[in-house]
Design a protein around this motif. Structure first.
Motif, mmCIF file in Angstrom:
data_model
loop_
_atom_site.group_PDB
_atom_site.id
_atom_site.type_symbol
_atom_site.label_atom_id
_atom_site.label_comp_id
_atom_site.label_asym_id
_atom_site.label_seq_id
_atom_site.Cartn_x
_atom_site.Cartn_y
_atom_site.Cartn_z
ATOM 1 N N GLU A 15 38.905 42.797 38.152
ATOM 2 C CA GLU A 15 38.282 42.805 36.823
ATOM 3 C C GLU A 15 36.987 41.996 36.859
ATOM 4 O O GLU A 15 36.942 40.882 37.393
ATOM 5 N N GLY A 16 35.942 42.566 36.321
ATOM 6 C CA GLY A 16 34.656 41.889 36.298
ATOM 7 C C GLY A 16 33.713 42.297 37.412
ATOM 8 O O GLY A 16 32.497 42.120 37.302
ATOM 9 N N ARG A 61 26.972 50.577 30.694
ATOM 10 C CA ARG A 61 27.755 50.029 31.810
ATOM 11 C C ARG A 61 27.923 51.002 32.978
ATOM 12 O O ARG A 61 28.603 50.697 33.947
ATOM 13 N N ALA A 79 30.764 45.514 35.722
ATOM 14 C CA ALA A 79 31.739 44.624 35.077
ATOM 15 C C ALA A 79 32.994 45.393 34.689
ATOM 16 O O ALA A 79 33.360 45.488 33.512
ATOM 17 N N THR A 80 33.670 45.927 35.690
ATOM 18 C CA THR A 80 34.842 46.777 35.466
ATOM 19 C C THR A 80 35.893 46.065 34.623
ATOM 20 O O THR A 80 36.211 44.893 34.854
ATOM 21 N N GLN A 81 36.438 46.791 33.671
ATOM 22 C CA GLN A 81 37.424 46.259 32.740
ATOM 23 C C GLN A 81 38.762 46.968 32.920
ATOM 24 O O GLN A 81 38.806 48.079 33.444
ATOM 25 N N ASP A 84 39.027 50.569 32.220
ATOM 26 C CA ASP A 84 38.367 51.521 33.125
ATOM 27 C C ASP A 84 39.356 52.130 34.117
ATOM 28 O O ASP A 84 38.994 53.052 34.858
#
Lengths: 112, 113
Positions: A15-16, A61, A79-81, A84
């Protein structure tokens, strides 16, 4: 026949971090390339598209890069969450509004 | 607003039965597509309508598959004499004319026993 395919079947990211999903295509006549996201039990959801006369396009994004020389397409997610996490498909179309030819998909798993 | 809806969401059929799958596109969307998605695979194109006209049916796998959109809105995909290899998720998508952004429904999962 012509097809669109993906290099990696599964991608695990923290994450991030940023994610990069790759796709190779073989139909040099394709005019549009599109990325879709599919969550479990749902239909694909449009993310972004790019026309063959462009090499980069940015959204919120996400960035799509097109390299026609090597017939390669990529999707970058910044900034993968956790939201996603899904299967991502690249697809191609001969013209805007035409039928889509999908690749086999890459599963993205976001680790907390 | 309302998206693309499909019914039923799940269908179990015995081999040899006929099935009918319904798609309600987004109001005003001229283009309607049907795709078939096998487990773990990307969707594969079946057929395409512009209003009530079926402009492309090149993806229909056999003459057991038939699609219609008589009034240019709701569409039905019919599969006659279902076979086990017909088991898949059937996706419907609609879009504005000339736009790449296709809006997909949740799909109908067909299982043929």
């Amino acid at each position: 026949g012509e097809s669109v395919g993906l290099h990696l079947p599964t991608l695990s990211v923290q994450e991030g971090d940023n994610s990069i999903i790759n796709c190779a295509y073989s139909n040099s006549a394709s005019d549009y390339f599109i990325w879709y996201k599919q969550e479990s039990g749902k239909g694909p959801q449009f993310i972004i598209d790019i026309r063959s006369n462009m090499d980069k396009r940015q959204g919120q994004r996400v960035t799509v890069l097109l390299n026609k020389t090597v017939k390669h397409l990529s999707l970058q997610i910044a900034a993968t969450q956790p939201g996603d996490s899904a299967v991502y498909f690249c697809a191609e179309s001969g013209a805007a509004g035409n039928k889509l030819t999908f690749g086999g998909g890459t599963r993205v798993l976001v680790k907390p | 607003g309302a998206g693309v809806s499909q019914s039923p969401r799940y269908k179990v059929a015995k081999r040899g039965q006929d099935v009918a799958l319904r798609c309600d596109p987004i109001s005003g969307h001229v283009s309607l597509f049907w795709y078939q998605q096998a487990l773990g695979q990307g969707p594969e194109f079946l057929t395409y309508f512009q209003n009530e006209a079926q402009l492309d049916k090149s993806g229909l796998p056999s003459d057991r598959f038939f699609a219609e959109r008589p009034e240019g809105s709701v569409s039905t995909l019919k599969i006659q004499r279902t076979q086990q290899e017909d088991s898949a998720v059937y996706l419907c998508a609609s879009s504005l004319r000339g736009r790449n952004e296709q809006f997909f429904g949740p799909g109908t999962r067909l299982t043929v026993l």
